[in-house]
Design a protein around this motif. Structure first.
Motif, PDB file in Angstrom:
ATOM      1  N   PHE A  72       0.846  -1.198   0.000  1.00  0.00           N
ATOM      2  CA  PHE A  72       0.000   0.000   0.000  1.00  0.00           C
ATOM      3  C   PHE A  72       0.875   1.238   0.000  1.00  0.00           C
ATOM      4  CE2 PHE A  72      -3.122  -3.082   1.199  1.00  0.00           C
ATOM      5  CZ  PHE A  72      -4.331  -2.569   0.753  1.00  0.00           C
ATOM      6  N   VAL A  73       1.102   1.778  -1.170  1.00  0.00           N
ATOM      7  CA  VAL A  73       1.785   3.055  -1.273  1.00  0.00           C
ATOM      8  C   VAL A  73       0.771   4.113  -0.843  1.00  0.00           C
ATOM      9  CG1 VAL A  73       3.204   4.477  -2.809  1.00  0.00           C
ATOM     10  CG2 VAL A  73       2.953   2.051  -3.248  1.00  0.00           C
TER      11      VAL A  73
ATOM     12  N   MET B  51      -2.735  -3.874   7.349  1.00  0.00           N
ATOM     13  CA  MET B  51      -1.700  -3.361   8.246  1.00  0.00           C
ATOM     14  C   MET B  51      -2.332  -3.081   9.606  1.00  0.00           C
ATOM     15  SD  MET B  51       0.915  -3.133   6.066  1.00  0.00           S
ATOM     16  CE  MET B  51       2.092  -1.992   6.750  1.00  0.00           C
ATOM     17  N   PRO B  52      -2.701  -4.102  10.370  1.00  0.00           N
ATOM     18  CA  PRO B  52      -3.446  -3.899  11.616  1.00  0.00           C
ATOM     19  C   PRO B  52      -2.709  -3.065  12.651  1.00  0.00           C
ATOM     20  CG  PRO B  52      -2.665  -6.169  11.435  1.00  0.00           C
ATOM     21  CD  PRO B  52      -2.441  -5.527  10.100  1.00  0.00           C
ATOM     22  N   GLU B  53      -1.384  -3.032  12.570  1.00  0.00           N
ATOM     23  CA  GLU B  53      -0.636  -2.234  13.541  1.00  0.00           C
ATOM     24  C   GLU B  53      -0.947  -0.751  13.420  1.00  0.00           C
ATOM     25  OE1 GLU B  53       2.343  -3.252  10.183  1.00  0.00           O
ATOM     26  OE2 GLU B  53       0.493  -4.020  11.063  1.00  0.00           O
ATOM     27  N   TYR B  54      -1.445  -0.329  12.251  1.00  0.00           N
ATOM     28  CA  TYR B  54      -1.766   1.088  12.067  1.00  0.00           C
ATOM     29  C   TYR B  54      -3.204   1.404  12.461  1.00  0.00           C
ATOM     30  CZ  TYR B  54       2.734   1.624   9.937  1.00  0.00           C
ATOM     31  OH  TYR B  54       4.091   1.659   9.749  1.00  0.00           O
ATOM     32  N   ARG B  55      -3.992   0.385  12.713  1.00  0.00           N
ATOM     33  CA  ARG B  55      -5.341   0.634  13.214  1.00  0.00           C
ATOM     34  C   ARG B  55      -5.273   1.334  14.565  1.00  0.00           C
ATOM     35  NH1 ARG B  55     -10.369  -3.638  14.095  1.00  0.00           N
ATOM     36  NH2 ARG B  55     -11.546  -2.329  15.544  1.00  0.00           N
TER      37      ARG B  55
ATOM     38  N   ILE C   5       3.172  12.651  12.757  1.00  0.00           N
ATOM     39  CA  ILE C   5       3.290  11.208  12.899  1.00  0.00           C
ATOM     40  C   ILE C   5       4.584  10.770  12.221  1.00  0.00           C
ATOM     41  CG2 ILE C   5       2.256   8.973  12.373  1.00  0.00           C
ATOM     42  CD1 ILE C   5      -0.445  10.302  12.310  1.00  0.00           C
ATOM     43  N   SER C   6       5.534  10.317  13.010  1.00  0.00           N
ATOM     44  CA  SER C   6       6.818   9.883  12.446  1.00  0.00           C
ATOM     45  C   SER C   6       6.802   8.370  12.240  1.00  0.00           C
ATOM     46  CB  SER C   6       7.958  10.277  13.382  1.00  0.00           C
ATOM     47  OG  SER C   6       7.747   9.701  14.657  1.00  0.00           O
ATOM     48  N   LYS C   7       5.922   7.921  11.352  1.00  0.00           N
ATOM     49  CA  LYS C   7       5.773   6.497  11.089  1.00  0.00           C
ATOM     50  C   LYS C   7       5.974   6.179   9.609  1.00  0.00           C
ATOM     51  CE  LYS C   7       4.502   5.361  15.342  1.00  0.00           C
ATOM     52  NZ  LYS C   7       5.222   4.425  16.195  1.00  0.00           N
ATOM     53  N   GLY C   8       6.761   6.982   8.942  1.00  0.00           N
ATOM     54  CA  GLY C   8       7.008   6.737   7.533  1.00  0.00           C
ATOM     55  C   GLY C   8       5.782   7.010   6.680  1.00  0.00           C
ATOM     56  N   GLU C   9       5.751   6.408   5.482  1.00  0.00           N
ATOM     57  CA  GLU C   9       4.679   6.698   4.541  1.00  0.00           C
ATOM     58  C   GLU C   9       3.326   6.240   5.063  1.00  0.00           C
ATOM     59  OE1 GLU C   9       4.858   4.632   0.874  1.00  0.00           O
ATOM     60  OE2 GLU C   9       5.536   2.757   1.741  1.00  0.00           O
ATOM     61  N   TYR C  10       3.280   5.187   5.876  1.00  0.00           N
ATOM     62  CA  TYR C  10       1.997   4.723   6.385  1.00  0.00           C
ATOM     63  C   TYR C  10       1.465   5.661   7.464  1.00  0.00           C
ATOM     64  CZ  TYR C  10       3.117   0.509   3.790  1.00  0.00           C
ATOM     65  OH  TYR C  10       3.423  -0.371   2.793  1.00  0.00           O
ATOM     66  N   GLY C  11       2.373   6.235   8.243  1.00  0.00           N
ATOM     67  CA  GLY C  11       1.937   7.253   9.191  1.00  0.00           C
ATOM     68  C   GLY C  11       1.351   8.456   8.467  1.00  0.00           C
ATOM     69  N   LEU C  12       1.960   8.827   7.343  1.00  0.00           N
ATOM     70  CA  LEU C  12       1.430   9.914   6.540  1.00  0.00           C
ATOM     71  C   LEU C  12       0.041   9.558   6.016  1.00  0.00           C
ATOM     72  CD1 LEU C  12       1.667  12.604   5.052  1.00  0.00           C
ATOM     73  CD2 LEU C  12       2.882  11.421   3.219  1.00  0.00           C
ATOM     74  N   MET C  13      -0.163   8.298   5.658  1.00  0.00           N
ATOM     75  CA  MET C  13      -1.475   7.897   5.173  1.00  0.00           C
ATOM     76  C   MET C  13      -2.529   8.048   6.266  1.00  0.00           C
ATOM     77  SD  MET C  13      -2.714   4.386   3.281  1.00  0.00           S
ATOM     78  CE  MET C  13      -1.327   4.407   2.157  1.00  0.00           C
ATOM     79  N   ILE C  14      -2.180   7.716   7.518  1.00  0.00           N
ATOM     80  CA  ILE C  14      -3.106   7.906   8.635  1.00  0.00           C
ATOM     81  C   ILE C  14      -3.482   9.377   8.737  1.00  0.00           C
ATOM     82  CG2 ILE C  14      -3.345   7.813  11.134  1.00  0.00           C
ATOM     83  CD1 ILE C  14      -3.509   5.092   9.861  1.00  0.00           C
TER      84      ILE C  14
END
Length: 258
Positions: A187-188, A214-218, A234-243
């Protein structure tokens, strides 16, 4: 699209080509330095990909462009460290329509993004899900292998991937909502693509599938969903940005679907 280039928009490609300086292929000899070997490799790849519709972009960036009806595809070489003898090959997909959408929707925020960029990934990641690949062109036998490898990856793996962007956006939007741009790419950051080319329902579906995969991001989403997304980082990389983008765009997540 096909090996001979794009049928529609052909004139615009020709017009664009005329503005690009024509650089002759660098011929190598015993006095050739690292930069010569790097340039030689790039120009040889460019020659091989010309029948597929690719044209040279800015020489300083060692990039090749393929212009479609709605998207511009860029394949570029990026050196790893100081030496030009070792480099990676990356793919960028850009959309003028998405750039306009970004300007209209993020104009008054401090939301950081590159307007118009659909995705940027290493070539290998889009071809078969592999890690970023370092090419070494120090020696002639390796240069020939590298040139063949890059050309094969583009024509056999990347080109079919890019064709989907020209064959119909409805099907592509449906696929992105289900699994991202490609299963092997994961998931980009694709929420903005779904909102621009699809609708809020598709965006919701895509983000629910993202959180399911990616349940860890739930937990991250649940932690911040009642906050103003402009008030935290949110310093969680691209997935943090998606949140953060889910929150900023007010995408409702149906937890019964997770």
């Amino acid at each position: 699209m096909g090996p001979t280039g794009l049928q529609e928009g052909e004139e615009s490609v020709k017009s664009y080509t005329r503005r690009i300086p024509r650089n002759k292929t660098v011929e190598l000899n015993e006095n050739s330095n690292a930069l010569d070997k790097f340039n030689h490799t790039f120009y040889r790849v460019a020659q091989e990909l010309t029948p597929w519709g690719f044209i040279r972009g800015r020489a300083i960036r060692r990039e090749l462009l393929l212009r479609g009806k709605a998207f511009t595809f860029r394949v570029y070489f990026r050196c790893n460290g100081a030496s030009t003898l070792k480099f990676g090959v990356y793919v960028n997909i850009f959309s003028d329509r998405l750039a306009q959408w970004h300007r209209e929707n993020y104009a008054d925020t401090n939301h950081q993004l590159e307007a118009g960029n659909v995705l940027t990934l290493p070539l290998r990641a889009l071809v078969d899900g592999g890690e970023s690949e370092r090419f070494d062109v120090t020696f002639e036998v390796e240069r020939e292998r590298v040139i063949r490898s890059i050309v094969d990856q583009v024509t056999e793996g990347l080109y079919p991937f890019l064709e989907r962007f020209e064959e119909g956006l409805i099907g592509l939007v449906d696929q992105v909502a289900r699994e991202g741009f490609a299963p092997q790419a994961g998931f980009v950051t694709n929420l903005n693509f779904l909102l621009c080319f699809g609708n809020a329902k598709k965006a919701q579906q895509g983000m629910e599938n993202f959180l399911r995969a990616m349940p860890e991001y739930r937990a991250l989403y649940e932690e911040y969903r009642r906050e103003d997304p402009l008030n935290f980082m949110i310093s969680k990389g691209e997935y943090g940005l998606m949140i953060k983008e889910i929150l900023y765009n007010h995408i409702e997540i149906d937890f019964t679907q997770l």
